[in-house]
Design a protein around this motif. Structure first.
Motif, PDB file in Angstrom:
ATOM      1  N   VAL A  35      -9.218  -2.627   1.518  1.00 34.00           N
ATOM      2  CA  VAL A  35      -7.932  -3.308   1.289  1.00 34.00           C
ATOM      3  C   VAL A  35      -8.089  -4.811   1.073  1.00 34.00           C
ATOM      4  O   VAL A  35      -7.360  -5.400   0.277  1.00 34.00           O
ATOM      5  N   VAL A  36      -9.058  -5.433   1.749  1.00 33.65           N
ATOM      6  CA  VAL A  36      -9.232  -6.892   1.586  1.00 33.65           C
ATOM      7  C   VAL A  36      -9.484  -7.269   0.122  1.00 33.65           C
ATOM      8  O   VAL A  36      -8.851  -8.196  -0.396  1.00 33.65           O
ATOM      9  N   PRO A  37     -10.358  -6.538  -0.626  1.00 29.59           N
ATOM     10  CA  PRO A  37     -10.524  -6.886  -2.057  1.00 29.59           C
ATOM     11  C   PRO A  37      -9.217  -6.762  -2.845  1.00 29.59           C
ATOM     12  O   PRO A  37      -8.944  -7.576  -3.730  1.00 29.59           O
ATOM     13  N   ASN A  74      -6.956  -9.689  -1.991  1.00 27.78           N
ATOM     14  CA  ASN A  74      -7.456 -10.892  -2.684  1.00 27.78           C
ATOM     15  C   ASN A  74      -6.984 -10.921  -4.140  1.00 27.78           C
ATOM     16  O   ASN A  74      -6.596 -11.967  -4.669  1.00 27.78           O
ATOM     17  N   GLN A  75      -7.003  -9.755  -4.797  1.00 25.42           N
ATOM     18  CA  GLN A  75      -6.514  -9.653  -6.186  1.00 25.42           C
ATOM     19  C   GLN A  75      -5.022  -9.981  -6.249  1.00 25.42           C
ATOM     20  O   GLN A  75      -4.568 -10.697  -7.148  1.00 25.42           O
ATOM     21  N   LEU A  76      -4.263  -9.450  -5.288  1.00 22.89           N
ATOM     22  CA  LEU A  76      -2.818  -9.711  -5.253  1.00 22.89           C
ATOM     23  C   LEU A  76      -2.535 -11.195  -5.038  1.00 22.89           C
ATOM     24  O   LEU A  76      -1.596 -11.751  -5.602  1.00 22.89           O
ATOM     25  N   ASP A  89      18.121  -8.183  -8.673  1.00 28.22           N
ATOM     26  CA  ASP A  89      16.829  -8.534  -8.068  1.00 28.22           C
ATOM     27  C   ASP A  89      16.089  -7.318  -7.515  1.00 28.22           C
ATOM     28  O   ASP A  89      15.059  -7.464  -6.840  1.00 28.22           O
ATOM     29  N   VAL A  90      16.589  -6.108  -7.761  1.00 27.98           N
ATOM     30  CA  VAL A  90      16.050  -4.921  -7.079  1.00 27.98           C
ATOM     31  C   VAL A  90      14.563  -4.696  -7.382  1.00 27.98           C
ATOM     32  O   VAL A  90      13.793  -4.363  -6.476  1.00 27.98           O
ATOM     33  N   ASN A  91      14.145  -4.921  -8.646  1.00 27.62           N
ATOM     34  CA  ASN A  91      12.729  -4.704  -8.960  1.00 27.62           C
ATOM     35  C   ASN A  91      11.831  -5.771  -8.334  1.00 27.62           C
ATOM     36  O   ASN A  91      10.705  -5.489  -7.922  1.00 27.62           O
ATOM     37  N   LYS A  92      12.357  -7.000  -8.289  1.00 30.23           N
ATOM     38  CA  LYS A  92      11.616  -8.062  -7.590  1.00 30.23           C
ATOM     39  C   LYS A  92      11.434  -7.688  -6.117  1.00 30.23           C
ATOM     40  O   LYS A  92      10.360  -7.870  -5.543  1.00 30.23           O
ATOM     41  N   PHE A  93      12.503  -7.139  -5.525  1.00 33.09           N
ATOM     42  CA  PHE A  93      12.421  -6.750  -4.116  1.00 33.09           C
ATOM     43  C   PHE A  93      11.360  -5.667  -3.910  1.00 33.09           C
ATOM     44  O   PHE A  93      10.518  -5.761  -3.019  1.00 33.09           O
ATOM     45  N   LYS A  94      11.402  -4.627  -4.757  1.00 34.96           N
ATOM     46  CA  LYS A  94      10.459  -3.514  -4.580  1.00 34.96           C
ATOM     47  C   LYS A  94       9.016  -4.000  -4.743  1.00 34.96           C
ATOM     48  O   LYS A  94       8.125  -3.597  -3.983  1.00 34.96           O
ATOM     49  N   PHE A  95       8.799  -4.857  -5.726  1.00 35.69           N
ATOM     50  CA  PHE A  95       7.446  -5.382  -5.932  1.00 35.69           C
ATOM     51  C   PHE A  95       6.979  -6.173  -4.707  1.00 35.69           C
ATOM     52  O   PHE A  95       5.889  -5.946  -4.182  1.00 35.69           O
ATOM     53  N   SER A  96       7.818  -7.117  -4.256  1.00 38.57           N
ATOM     54  CA  SER A  96       7.386  -7.974  -3.140  1.00 38.57           C
ATOM     55  C   SER A  96       7.282  -7.176  -1.834  1.00 38.57           C
ATOM     56  O   SER A  96       6.426  -7.449  -0.998  1.00 38.57           O
ATOM     57  N   HIS A  97       8.146  -6.159  -1.677  1.00 41.04           N
ATOM     58  CA  HIS A  97       8.079  -5.295  -0.493  1.00 41.04           C
ATOM     59  C   HIS A  97       6.740  -4.563  -0.452  1.00 41.04           C
ATOM     60  O   HIS A  97       6.045  -4.546   0.575  1.00 41.04           O
ATOM     61  N   LEU A  98       6.360  -3.994  -1.587  1.00 43.17           N
ATOM     62  CA  LEU A  98       5.106  -3.236  -1.659  1.00 43.17           C
ATOM     63  C   LEU A  98       3.901  -4.164  -1.544  1.00 43.17           C
ATOM     64  O   LEU A  98       2.935  -3.874  -0.824  1.00 43.17           O
ATOM     65  N   GLU A  99       3.968  -5.297  -2.241  1.00 44.52           N
ATOM     66  CA  GLU A  99       2.873  -6.271  -2.188  1.00 44.52           C
ATOM     67  C   GLU A  99       2.656  -6.764  -0.762  1.00 44.52           C
ATOM     68  O   GLU A  99       1.525  -6.793  -0.259  1.00 44.52           O
ATOM     69  N   SER A 100       3.740  -7.134  -0.087  1.00 49.97           N
ATOM     70  CA  SER A 100       3.595  -7.667   1.283  1.00 49.97           C
ATOM     71  C   SER A 100       3.105  -6.585   2.248  1.00 49.97           C
ATOM     72  O   SER A 100       2.386  -6.879   3.197  1.00 49.97           O
ATOM     73  N   ALA A 101       3.468  -5.320   1.981  1.00 47.10           N
ATOM     74  CA  ALA A 101       3.009  -4.216   2.839  1.00 47.10           C
ATOM     75  C   ALA A 101       1.497  -4.046   2.722  1.00 47.10           C
ATOM     76  O   ALA A 101       0.802  -3.831   3.722  1.00 47.10           O
ATOM     77  N   VAL A 102       0.968  -4.156   1.496  1.00 48.38           N
ATOM     78  CA  VAL A 102      -0.484  -4.058   1.301  1.00 48.38           C
ATOM     79  C   VAL A 102      -1.179  -5.248   1.954  1.00 48.38           C
ATOM     80  O   VAL A 102      -2.170  -5.106   2.671  1.00 48.38           O
ATOM     81  N   MET A 103      -0.635  -6.448   1.725  1.00 51.79           N
ATOM     82  CA  MET A 103      -1.280  -7.661   2.242  1.00 51.79           C
ATOM     83  C   MET A 103      -1.137  -7.794   3.755  1.00 51.79           C
ATOM     84  O   MET A 103      -1.869  -8.556   4.395  1.00 51.79           O
TER      85      MET A 103
END
Length: 478
Positions: free
Chosen positions: A210-212, A215-217, A371-385
């Protein structure tokens, strides 16, 4: 006769646990209230006394000549929990437990009573989050610097509280015959099926897999924002057009949630109506309120309670759906006869909450509109990070309890080292607070629930699986 006594005991404990929950709710909403503070002190002093009596009760049950018959009646797992509980308590640690409880309450008071001056007004830590995620870079910088100032002023007090906690926990572990607090901490969480070696292996997998990716995100975020250099206060911003923000305050969001849960299922609709009609939600940040969010359960009333700190950011919706996941599980198990079975282990509890965050995605346009797609992207991104950060918190705690005599400065240095390992893209050099390695002081789980934090990461991985399945077949996944 035993069954009759068990029923009597369970009824008494339900009343007692309800009073304890009500006390904690009132205190956490208003940490500056002297009456509630006094009530909390009584709970802190009484709970180890109750533990002593509970242990005596459990000893009778596990050693009873009719244990086999009771296992058939109550199930064998509850006896596994009982056997486990006898390893974590002896009357010799009662005074230590009282002191540990008092230190926890002191930490909550420090965090809840934070008063941060910013642009002519006073805010608490939760209220400052909206300024730290503001589109305007100068606002983010000044807000972060104001929080840094408060952090450094209060760090010696918080580190002193933690130092005492660590030493008391180490002392309790040794009195109970353990090498250090780690094994005792795991048993306190009811972990009967995995140990610290398995958790260390899991952390290794996060580091390798997950760390790599995180880092990409991070690189994508920097490119998206178009900054040559990411300052420490820039990581809170996901998009140059601004972070997704919910379209309303508490009453509006609660109305949206009612519509969503009515449509999600018959059970969720009934549950959320019950929560609203019985005033079981306290959601908006206010002065004197403890930071964070939680769900607690009041067995006498068969009622969950949700506590949050809405501050006008997308985390309002994350927190609501997360805590509703917990509360819905509590509501669905409210009529179970055996109280010990109502709540699973914490890692399973967090699967309910973190999966609920994703299972609500089909209704997120209610909360975020365009803003729904922005929310889904940032929600998923922050969950991974989040995963690397979550295991960093866990690795740090293992080091702390392996080295209970480390100084506050040594702990801070170790946090910096571990954080760098899991989040190499972060540069804290410009922050007077973070550059000293003090980020962990703001993570309440490290203080109040040692070794709990890894459960969030385990649950996050399971929640990703629920998200993937729900995109194939929502009904079946639900």
């Amino acid at each position: 006769e035993a069954k009759k006594a068990i029923k009597h005991y369970n009824k008494y404990m339900e009343d007692l646990n309800t009073l304890t929950s009500v006390t904690y709710v009132r205190y956490s909403i208003e940490t500056t209230n002297k009456e509630y503070k006094k009530m909390m002190e009584i709970v802190d002093e009484l709970s180890p006394v109750i533990s002593n009596y509970s242990t005596q009760y459990v000893e009778v049950l596990v050693n009873a000549p009719y244990r086999a018959e009771l296992e058939k009646e109550l199930g064998s797992y509850v006896f596994k929990m009982y056997d486990n509980s006898l390893k974590v308590f002896k009357p010799e640690i009662m005074e230590d437990l009282v002191e540990e409880n008092k230190l926890n309450s002191q930490y909550d008071e420090v965090m809840g009573s934070a008063q941060i001056e910013f642009r002519g007004n006073i805010y608490n830590l939760s209220q400052m989050s909206k300024f730290k995620t503001d589109l305007d870079r100068k606002t983010r910088q000044e807000a972060s610097e104001a929080c840094d100032k408060w952090g450094n002023e209060n760090a010696p007090k918080i580190e002193e509280i933690y130092d005492k906690m660590v030493k008391i926990r180490d002392q309790m572990a040794k009195k109970l015959g353990f090498k250090n607090f780690i094994e005792l901490g795991y048993l306190n969480l009811g972990r009967t099926d995995y140990d610290s070696e398995k958790v260390a292996n899991y952390r290794k997998q996060i580091y390798e897999s997950v760390v790599p990716l995180s880092n990409q995100l991070a690189k994508r975020q920097k490119a998206r924002l178009g900054y040559k250099k990411m300052h420490f206060y820039d990581w809170n911003l996901s998009f140059l057009s601004g972070n997704p923000t919910p379209n309303g305050d508490e009453p509006v969001l609660v109305d949206h949630a009612q519509k969503m849960y009515n449509e999600m299922s018959k059970e969720t609709g009934e549950f959320f109506t019950f929560m609203r009609e019985n005033h079981l939600l306290d959601l908006t940040a206010k002065p004197g309120k403890q930071p964070g969010g939680y769900m607690t359960f009041m067995p006498k009333y068969k009622a969950p309670f949700i506590f949050a700190n809405f501050n006008g950011t997308s985390s309002d919706v994350d927190t609501l759906t997360h805590e509703v996941g917990h509360a819905f599980q509590g509501y669905m198990t409210r009529n179970m006869k055996i109280g010990d079975y109502r709540s699973p282990g914490l890692e399973a509890c967090e699967i309910h909450s973190m999966s609920m965050e994703f299972l609500t995605w089909p209704w997120m346009d209610l909360f975020f509109g365009d803003d729904v797609n922005k929310f889904k992207f940032s929600h998923l991104e922050s969950a991974v990070m989040f995963l690397p950060y979550g295991v960093a918190v866990d690795e740090f705690q293992h080091w702390v309890y392996e080295n209970p005599n480390a100084t506050p400065d040594e702990r801070d240095a170790k946090w910096l080292e571990i954080d760098k390992k899991y989040r190499p893209y972060m540069d804290w050099s410009e922050s007077p607070f973070y550059s000293k390695g003090r980020r962990w002081l703001l993570q309440s789980h490290i203080f109040g629930s040692p070794f709990y934090y890894i459960d969030y990461t385990l649950a996050q991985v399971c929640a990703f699986q629920f998200l993937a399945e729900s995109q194939k077949n929502r009904e079946k996944t639900w």
